[in-house]
Design a protein around this motif. Structure first.
Motif, PDB file in Angstrom:
ATOM      1  N   ASP A   1       2.511   9.892   0.306  1.00  0.00           N
ATOM      2  CA  ASP A   1       2.890   8.662   0.602  1.00  0.00           C
ATOM      3  C   ASP A   1       2.796   7.564  -0.343  1.00  0.00           C
ATOM      4  OD1 ASP A   1       3.890   9.753   3.072  1.00  0.00           O
ATOM      5  OD2 ASP A   1       2.083   9.132   4.137  1.00  0.00           O
ATOM      6  N   TRP A   2       1.672   7.672  -1.043  1.00  0.00           N
ATOM      7  CA  TRP A   2       1.438   6.600  -2.220  1.00  0.00           C
ATOM      8  C   TRP A   2       2.211   6.655  -3.300  1.00  0.00           C
ATOM      9  CZ3 TRP A   2       0.188   7.165  -7.180  1.00  0.00           C
ATOM     10  CH2 TRP A   2      -0.034   6.039  -7.977  1.00  0.00           C
ATOM     11  N   ALA A   3       2.622   7.985  -3.532  1.00  0.00           N
ATOM     12  CA  ALA A   3       3.398   8.240  -4.740  1.00  0.00           C
ATOM     13  C   ALA A   3       4.964   7.623  -4.366  1.00  0.00           C
ATOM     14  CB  ALA A   3       3.589   9.845  -5.220  1.00  0.00           C
ATOM     15  N   MET A   4       5.248   7.954  -3.350  1.00  0.00           N
ATOM     16  CA  MET A   4       6.677   7.619  -2.783  1.00  0.00           C
ATOM     17  C   MET A   4       6.805   5.951  -2.865  1.00  0.00           C
ATOM     18  SD  MET A   4       7.391  10.379  -0.020  1.00  0.00           S
ATOM     19  CE  MET A   4       8.945   9.441   0.696  1.00  0.00           C
ATOM     20  N   ALA A   5       5.816   5.298  -2.327  1.00  0.00           N
ATOM     21  CA  ALA A   5       5.490   3.681  -2.358  1.00  0.00           C
ATOM     22  C   ALA A   5       5.282   3.126  -3.456  1.00  0.00           C
ATOM     23  CB  ALA A   5       4.384   3.285  -1.455  1.00  0.00           C
ATOM     24  N   ASN A   6       4.824   3.937  -4.525  1.00  0.00           N
ATOM     25  CA  ASN A   6       4.518   3.606  -5.995  1.00  0.00           C
ATOM     26  C   ASN A   6       5.148   4.635  -6.743  1.00  0.00           C
ATOM     27  OD1 ASN A   6       2.235   1.257  -5.273  1.00  0.00           O
ATOM     28  ND2 ASN A   6       1.844   2.956  -4.190  1.00  0.00           N
TER      29      ASN A   6
ATOM     30  N   GLY B   1      -3.947   2.268 -11.507  1.00  0.00           N
ATOM     31  CA  GLY B   1      -2.979   3.262 -10.558  1.00  0.00           C
ATOM     32  C   GLY B   1      -4.120   4.268  -9.937  1.00  0.00           C
ATOM     33  N   VAL B   2      -4.996   4.643 -10.662  1.00  0.00           N
ATOM     34  CA  VAL B   2      -5.744   5.731  -9.970  1.00  0.00           C
ATOM     35  C   VAL B   2      -6.736   5.075  -8.827  1.00  0.00           C
ATOM     36  CG1 VAL B   2      -7.840   7.211 -10.477  1.00  0.00           C
ATOM     37  CG2 VAL B   2      -5.817   7.356 -11.852  1.00  0.00           C
ATOM     38  N   GLY B   3      -6.917   3.877  -9.128  1.00  0.00           N
ATOM     39  CA  GLY B   3      -7.698   3.014  -8.018  1.00  0.00           C
ATOM     40  C   GLY B   3      -6.842   2.856  -6.759  1.00  0.00           C
ATOM     41  N   SER B   4      -5.652   2.601  -6.989  1.00  0.00           N
ATOM     42  CA  SER B   4      -4.728   2.409  -5.907  1.00  0.00           C
ATOM     43  C   SER B   4      -4.397   3.554  -5.252  1.00  0.00           C
ATOM     44  CB  SER B   4      -3.433   1.897  -6.444  1.00  0.00           C
ATOM     45  OG  SER B   4      -2.362   1.788  -5.345  1.00  0.00           O
ATOM     46  N   LEU B   5      -4.301   4.952  -5.875  1.00  0.00           N
ATOM     47  CA  LEU B   5      -4.355   6.019  -5.337  1.00  0.00           C
ATOM     48  C   LEU B   5      -5.585   6.667  -4.655  1.00  0.00           C
ATOM     49  CD1 LEU B   5      -2.766   8.882  -4.856  1.00  0.00           C
ATOM     50  CD2 LEU B   5      -3.701   9.588  -7.137  1.00  0.00           C
ATOM     51  N   VAL B   6      -6.688   6.253  -5.100  1.00  0.00           N
ATOM     52  CA  VAL B   6      -7.822   6.621  -4.455  1.00  0.00           C
ATOM     53  C   VAL B   6      -7.951   5.751  -3.104  1.00  0.00           C
ATOM     54  CG1 VAL B   6     -10.429   6.739  -4.619  1.00  0.00           C
ATOM     55  CG2 VAL B   6      -8.992   7.514  -6.463  1.00  0.00           C
ATOM     56  N   ALA B   7      -7.866   4.706  -3.361  1.00  0.00           N
ATOM     57  CA  ALA B   7      -8.001   3.682  -1.989  1.00  0.00           C
ATOM     58  C   ALA B   7      -7.052   3.899  -1.013  1.00  0.00           C
ATOM     59  CB  ALA B   7      -7.629   2.244  -2.477  1.00  0.00           C
ATOM     60  N   ALA B   8      -5.798   4.783  -1.414  1.00  0.00           N
ATOM     61  CA  ALA B   8      -4.800   5.054  -0.451  1.00  0.00           C
ATOM     62  C   ALA B   8      -5.353   6.416   0.437  1.00  0.00           C
ATOM     63  CB  ALA B   8      -3.361   5.488  -0.675  1.00  0.00           C
ATOM     64  N   THR B   9      -5.893   7.416  -0.467  1.00  0.00           N
ATOM     65  CA  THR B   9      -6.460   8.687  -0.064  1.00  0.00           C
ATOM     66  C   THR B   9      -7.816   8.317   0.860  1.00  0.00           C
ATOM     67  OG1 THR B   9      -7.463   9.312  -1.960  1.00  0.00           O
ATOM     68  CG2 THR B   9      -5.014   9.980  -1.539  1.00  0.00           C
ATOM     69  N   ASP B  10      -8.504   7.463   0.391  1.00  0.00           N
ATOM     70  CA  ASP B  10      -9.762   7.258   1.194  1.00  0.00           C
ATOM     71  C   ASP B  10      -9.525   6.914   2.617  1.00  0.00           C
ATOM     72  OD1 ASP B  10     -11.472   7.622  -0.927  1.00  0.00           O
ATOM     73  OD2 ASP B  10     -11.688   5.537  -1.295  1.00  0.00           O
ATOM     74  N   GLN B  11      -8.278   6.465   3.115  1.00  0.00           N
ATOM     75  CA  GLN B  11      -7.954   5.938   4.455  1.00  0.00           C
ATOM     76  C   GLN B  11      -7.910   7.314   5.093  1.00  0.00           C
ATOM     77  OE1 GLN B  11      -4.345   3.641   4.345  1.00  0.00           O
ATOM     78  NE2 GLN B  11      -5.601   1.995   3.253  1.00  0.00           N
TER      79      GLN B  11
ATOM     80  N   MET C   1     -13.243   8.349 -12.308  1.00  0.00           N
ATOM     81  CA  MET C   1     -12.654   8.113 -11.197  1.00  0.00           C
ATOM     82  C   MET C   1     -11.535   9.344 -10.769  1.00  0.00           C
ATOM     83  SD  MET C   1     -10.993   4.454 -11.909  1.00  0.00           S
ATOM     84  CE  MET C   1      -9.933   4.259 -10.312  1.00  0.00           C
ATOM     85  N   LEU C   2     -11.463  10.203 -11.849  1.00  0.00           N
ATOM     86  CA  LEU C   2     -10.477  11.406 -11.500  1.00  0.00           C
ATOM     87  C   LEU C   2     -11.381  12.412 -11.322  1.00  0.00           C
ATOM     88  CD1 LEU C   2      -8.115  10.890 -14.494  1.00  0.00           C
ATOM     89  CD2 LEU C   2      -7.590  10.803 -12.002  1.00  0.00           C
ATOM     90  N   THR C   3     -12.770  12.456 -11.632  1.00  0.00           N
ATOM     91  CA  THR C   3     -13.658  13.437 -11.420  1.00  0.00           C
ATOM     92  C   THR C   3     -14.076  13.411 -10.006  1.00  0.00           C
ATOM     93  OG1 THR C   3     -14.268  13.749 -13.669  1.00  0.00           O
ATOM     94  CG2 THR C   3     -15.820  14.463 -12.052  1.00  0.00           C
TER      95      THR C   3
END
Length: 193
Positions: free
Chosen positions: A94-99, A64-74, A122-124
């Motif tokens: 947007d990520w939270a709404m989609a997931n 989940g965190v990996g997916s969130l980080v990838a979304a925000t990396d954009q 990852m969180l740090t």
């Protein structure tokens, strides 16, 4: 419920079914034995991938965190500073709404208390990226007199809180029907200016 598992990626099938179970029933109803039964494999089969329920919960959180980080990396495509910070916040919501199910799982303290060193790292790293953009934005004149820790706390509260409002069952009917995505951006802009 998923169809029984048929020779493929059992690890991913376990993760997918675990996410469904957590979303539908909560962490107290999650067990490796039940996942094995749901997927039609032996009770020992999940143990090849996850020795304990805690290992499974950690793997879900990492995914989940990996997916969130990838979304925000954009958001890195936006100009550095306040524009990138705003883009990161919008990407988070947007990520939270989609997931929504995965977002809910990541907020579950029973899931996050099993955080491994990898997940903590990852969180740090994610928090450090936000703090860097706050520093850059301040150096460019955005809220220069505010303490960076206060801005970071506000940013985290604003993005996480907005995501909760947009995805949480308790808010869905009274809020979601009248709160369009452009209004989410307008709300965030009250902070970003």
């Amino acid at each position: 419920m998923n169809a029984p598992y048929h020779h493929g990626n059992l690890r991913q099938a376990l993760l997918d079914r675990a996410i469904e179970t957590l979303s539908e029933k909560g962490v107290e109803h999650l067990s490796l034995r039940a996942l094995a039964r749901d997927l039609g494999v032996s009770h020992a089969a999940p143990l090849r991938h996850f020795a304990t329920k805690a290992d499974l919960l950690n793997a879900i959180a990492i995914e989940g965190v990996g997916s969130l980080v990838a979304a925000t990396d954009q958001a890195a495509e936006a100009a550095s500073g306040v524009k990138r910070l705003r883009a990161m916040a919008l990407a988070y919501v947007d990520w939270a709404m989609a997931n929504a199910a995965l977002h809910q799982i990541l907020r579950n303290p029973d899931v996050m208390r099993h955080a491994s060193d990898d997940l903590t790292k990852m969180l740090t790293t994610f928090a450090e990226a936000q703090r860097r953009e706050i520093a850059t934005a301040q150096s460019q004149g955005w809220r220069p007199d505010e303490h960076p820790d206060v801005l970071f706390l506000h940013l985290v509260s604003l993005t996480a809180g907005t995501a909760v409002v947009m995805t949480g069952d308790v808010y869905r009917d009274p809020v979601m029907t009248s709160l369009a995505k452009d209004r989410v951006a307008a709300s965030l802009d009250l902070f970003f200016g």
